[in-house]
Design a protein around this motif. Structure first.
Motif, PDB file in Angstrom:
ATOM      1  N   GLY A 168     119.849 101.287 -32.868  1.00 45.02           N
ATOM      2  CA  GLY A 168     120.245 101.669 -31.519  1.00 45.02           C
ATOM      3  C   GLY A 168     119.262 101.192 -30.469  1.00 45.02           C
ATOM      4  N   TYR A 169     119.653 101.392 -29.219  1.00 45.59           N
ATOM      5  CA  TYR A 169     118.785 101.078 -28.088  1.00 45.59           C
ATOM      6  C   TYR A 169     119.332 101.834 -26.891  1.00 45.59           C
ATOM      7  CZ  TYR A 169     115.970  98.280 -24.825  1.00 45.59           C
ATOM      8  OH  TYR A 169     115.075  97.864 -23.871  1.00 45.59           O
ATOM      9  N   THR A 170     118.476 102.535 -26.190  1.00 48.41           N
ATOM     10  CA  THR A 170     118.914 103.362 -25.073  1.00 48.41           C
ATOM     11  C   THR A 170     119.680 102.557 -24.032  1.00 48.41           C
ATOM     12  OG1 THR A 170     117.017 104.798 -25.430  1.00 48.41           O
ATOM     13  CG2 THR A 170     118.135 105.004 -23.326  1.00 48.41           C
ATOM     14  N   GLY A 171     119.257 101.327 -23.772  1.00 41.60           N
ATOM     15  CA  GLY A 171     119.939 100.497 -22.788  1.00 41.60           C
ATOM     16  C   GLY A 171     121.205  99.854 -23.315  1.00 41.60           C
ATOM     17  N   GLY A 172     121.449  99.944 -24.618  1.00 39.85           N
ATOM     18  CA  GLY A 172     122.604  99.320 -25.256  1.00 39.85           C
ATOM     19  C   GLY A 172     122.149  98.192 -26.170  1.00 39.85           C
ATOM     20  N   VAL A 173     122.824  98.041 -27.285  1.00 35.67           N
ATOM     21  CA  VAL A 173     122.431  97.051 -28.280  1.00 35.67           C
ATOM     22  C   VAL A 173     122.526  95.633 -27.717  1.00 35.67           C
ATOM     23  CG1 VAL A 173     122.987  96.105 -30.568  1.00 35.67           C
ATOM     24  CG2 VAL A 173     122.997  98.564 -30.202  1.00 35.67           C
ATOM     25  N   ASP A 174     123.444  95.391 -26.770  1.00 36.00           N
ATOM     26  CA  ASP A 174     123.537  94.052 -26.164  1.00 36.00           C
ATOM     27  C   ASP A 174     122.241  93.666 -25.472  1.00 36.00           C
ATOM     28  OD1 ASP A 174     124.099  96.092 -24.224  1.00 36.00           O
ATOM     29  OD2 ASP A 174     125.082  94.632 -22.926  1.00 36.00           O
TER      30      ASP A 174
ATOM     31  N   GLU B 298     112.769  86.550 -27.138  1.00 38.85           N
ATOM     32  CA  GLU B 298     111.470  86.468 -27.810  1.00 38.85           C
ATOM     33  C   GLU B 298     111.517  85.613 -29.081  1.00 38.85           C
ATOM     34  OE1 GLU B 298     109.728  90.353 -28.316  1.00 38.85           O
ATOM     35  OE2 GLU B 298     110.030  90.858 -26.199  1.00 38.85           O
ATOM     36  N   GLY B 299     112.651  84.938 -29.309  1.00 40.74           N
ATOM     37  CA  GLY B 299     112.732  84.003 -30.428  1.00 40.74           C
ATOM     38  C   GLY B 299     113.319  84.539 -31.710  1.00 40.74           C
ATOM     39  N   LYS B 300     113.820  85.769 -31.715  1.00 41.19           N
ATOM     40  CA  LYS B 300     114.467  86.342 -32.907  1.00 41.19           C
ATOM     41  C   LYS B 300     115.961  86.070 -32.822  1.00 41.19           C
ATOM     42  CE  LYS B 300     111.863  88.886 -35.304  1.00 41.19           C
ATOM     43  NZ  LYS B 300     111.215  88.384 -36.521  1.00 41.19           N
ATOM     44  N   SER B 301     116.615  85.946 -33.969  1.00 41.28           N
ATOM     45  CA  SER B 301     118.073  85.787 -33.948  1.00 41.28           C
ATOM     46  C   SER B 301     118.702  86.825 -34.858  1.00 41.28           C
ATOM     47  CB  SER B 301     118.480  84.369 -34.377  1.00 41.28           C
ATOM     48  OG  SER B 301     117.996  84.092 -35.656  1.00 41.28           O
ATOM     49  N   PHE B 302     119.840  87.337 -34.440  1.00 38.46           N
ATOM     50  CA  PHE B 302     120.550  88.369 -35.186  1.00 38.46           C
ATOM     51  C   PHE B 302     122.019  88.029 -35.224  1.00 38.46           C
ATOM     52  CE2 PHE B 302     116.670  90.396 -33.833  1.00 38.46           C
ATOM     53  CZ  PHE B 302     116.301  91.138 -34.940  1.00 38.46           C
TER      54      PHE B 302
ATOM     55  N   PRO C 147     119.469  81.503 -15.021  1.00 32.71           N
ATOM     56  CA  PRO C 147     120.936  81.449 -14.947  1.00 32.71           C
ATOM     57  C   PRO C 147     121.543  81.574 -16.345  1.00 32.71           C
ATOM     58  CG  PRO C 147     119.933  79.604 -13.785  1.00 32.71           C
ATOM     59  CD  PRO C 147     118.832  80.321 -14.494  1.00 32.71           C
ATOM     60  N   ASN C 148     122.780  81.996 -16.374  1.00 33.23           N
ATOM     61  CA  ASN C 148     123.577  82.094 -17.601  1.00 33.23           C
ATOM     62  C   ASN C 148     123.058  83.113 -18.610  1.00 33.23           C
ATOM     63  OD1 ASN C 148     125.260  80.013 -16.627  1.00 33.23           O
ATOM     64  ND2 ASN C 148     123.783  78.497 -17.358  1.00 33.23           N
ATOM     65  N   HIS C 149     122.334  84.123 -18.160  1.00 37.45           N
ATOM     66  CA  HIS C 149     121.948  85.197 -19.077  1.00 37.45           C
ATOM     67  C   HIS C 149     123.136  86.158 -19.193  1.00 37.45           C
ATOM     68  CE1 HIS C 149     121.525  88.203 -15.919  1.00 37.45           C
ATOM     69  NE2 HIS C 149     121.096  87.197 -15.189  1.00 37.45           N
ATOM     70  N   PRO C 150     123.198  86.957 -20.259  1.00 31.90           N
ATOM     71  CA  PRO C 150     124.377  87.794 -20.480  1.00 31.90           C
ATOM     72  C   PRO C 150     124.372  89.143 -19.764  1.00 31.90           C
ATOM     73  CG  PRO C 150     122.913  87.959 -22.346  1.00 31.90           C
ATOM     74  CD  PRO C 150     122.301  86.966 -21.406  1.00 31.90           C
ATOM     75  N   LEU C 151     123.402  89.395 -18.920  1.00 30.27           N
ATOM     76  CA  LEU C 151     123.284  90.716 -18.307  1.00 30.27           C
ATOM     77  C   LEU C 151     123.622  90.711 -16.819  1.00 30.27           C
ATOM     78  CD1 LEU C 151     119.940  91.793 -20.053  1.00 30.27           C
ATOM     79  CD2 LEU C 151     122.278  92.156 -20.839  1.00 30.27           C
ATOM     80  N   ASP C 152     124.653  89.978 -16.447  1.00 29.40           N
ATOM     81  CA  ASP C 152     125.020  89.831 -15.032  1.00 29.40           C
ATOM     82  C   ASP C 152     125.231  91.145 -14.298  1.00 29.40           C
ATOM     83  OD1 ASP C 152     124.853  87.090 -14.917  1.00 29.40           O
ATOM     84  OD2 ASP C 152     126.939  86.791 -15.478  1.00 29.40           O
ATOM     85  N   ASP C 153     125.862  92.111 -14.939  1.00 26.17           N
ATOM     86  CA  ASP C 153     126.193  93.361 -14.258  1.00 26.17           C
ATOM     87  C   ASP C 153     125.121  94.430 -14.429  1.00 26.17           C
ATOM     88  OD1 ASP C 153     128.573  92.201 -13.546  1.00 26.17           O
ATOM     89  OD2 ASP C 153     129.661  93.017 -15.259  1.00 26.17           O
ATOM     90  N   THR C 154     123.951  94.024 -14.858  1.00 29.91           N
ATOM     91  CA  THR C 154     122.910  94.990 -15.196  1.00 29.91           C
ATOM     92  C   THR C 154     121.809  94.995 -14.147  1.00 29.91           C
ATOM     93  OG1 THR C 154     123.366  94.562 -17.513  1.00 29.91           O
ATOM     94  CG2 THR C 154     121.307  95.649 -17.020  1.00 29.91           C
ATOM     95  N   ALA C 155     121.257  96.175 -13.936  1.00 28.81           N
ATOM     96  CA  ALA C 155     120.115  96.316 -13.034  1.00 28.81           C
ATOM     97  C   ALA C 155     119.015  97.073 -13.764  1.00 28.81           C
ATOM     98  CB  ALA C 155     120.526  97.082 -11.775  1.00 28.81           C
TER      99      ALA C 155
END
Length: 191
Positions: free
Chosen positions: A172-178, A187-191, A15-23
């Motif tokens: 960049g990232y094909t799926g989006g930087v978010d 995975e434990g990294k912070s940006f 729960p509470n992950h930021p990818l609610d609208d993602t599949a």
């Protein structure tokens, strides 16, 4: 024949992950996973089977099956069920790598080399595109390595999100930087 399914990230992530609208769109062929790609929503099956991820398989017949209707008795559907279960374990922090039969046969030899090198990047670690080029034994090919990285057909499973810019920014990232930020923070990294 290729079997295609889609799963809402909210059904396999905490729960509470930021990818609610993602599949995630997943596809298997001949008992191997060939696609795991991001989608902004659970579109109609006809739309999903025509996404950019399917371009290498334009001429292949595709059958869309809702993920909750997949059967273990069919080899392709069984692979998709395994992928969904392993992705769920990854999102919940119970898995750091994937053990799935994958097929990268449509890639060029250079792309396959990059995709294999990506699989050697450990969970929670990041490397630069220049380091990726070094991993494949071609230090001057960092732009080509970045391009092959972006064409990775198996997001998350082949961890292209672990490659960042040399200055430490996400790039960049094909799926989006978010999504890249979310995976790296998972995975434990912070940006």
């Amino acid at each position: 024949m290729m079997t295609v399914t889609a799963v809402q990230v909210s059904t396999i992530a905490p729960p509470n992950h930021p990818l609610d609208d993602t599949a995630l769109i997943l596809a298997a062929r001949r008992g191997s996973l060939v696609i795991c790609d991001w989608s902004e929503s659970m579109a109609e099956p006809s739309v999903i089977t025509k996404t950019n991820a399917m371009k290498p398989y334009q001429s292949a017949d595709k059958a869309f099956i809702a993920f909750d209707s997949l059967s273990k008795s069919d080899p392709d559907q069984h692979v998709l069920l395994m992928a969904i279960a392993q992705l769920k374990d990854y999102f919940f922090g119970r898995r750091q790598g994937f053990d799935l039969p994958i097929d990268l046969s449509f890639g060029t030899p250079f792309q396959k080399g990059v995709w294999q090198a990506l699989q050697s990047i450990e969970f929670g670690k990041t490397i630069s595109y220049a380091s990726l080029a070094n991993l494949i034994g071609n230090p001057k090919a960092y732009r080509a390595a970045a391009n092959a990285n972006g064409k990775n057909p198996l997001s998350i499973i082949i961890p292209c999100h672990r490659v960042i810019a040399h200055d430490g920014s996400l790039g960049g990232y094909t799926g989006g930087v978010d999504k890249k930020r979310y995976l790296l923070e998972l995975e434990g990294k912070s940006f």
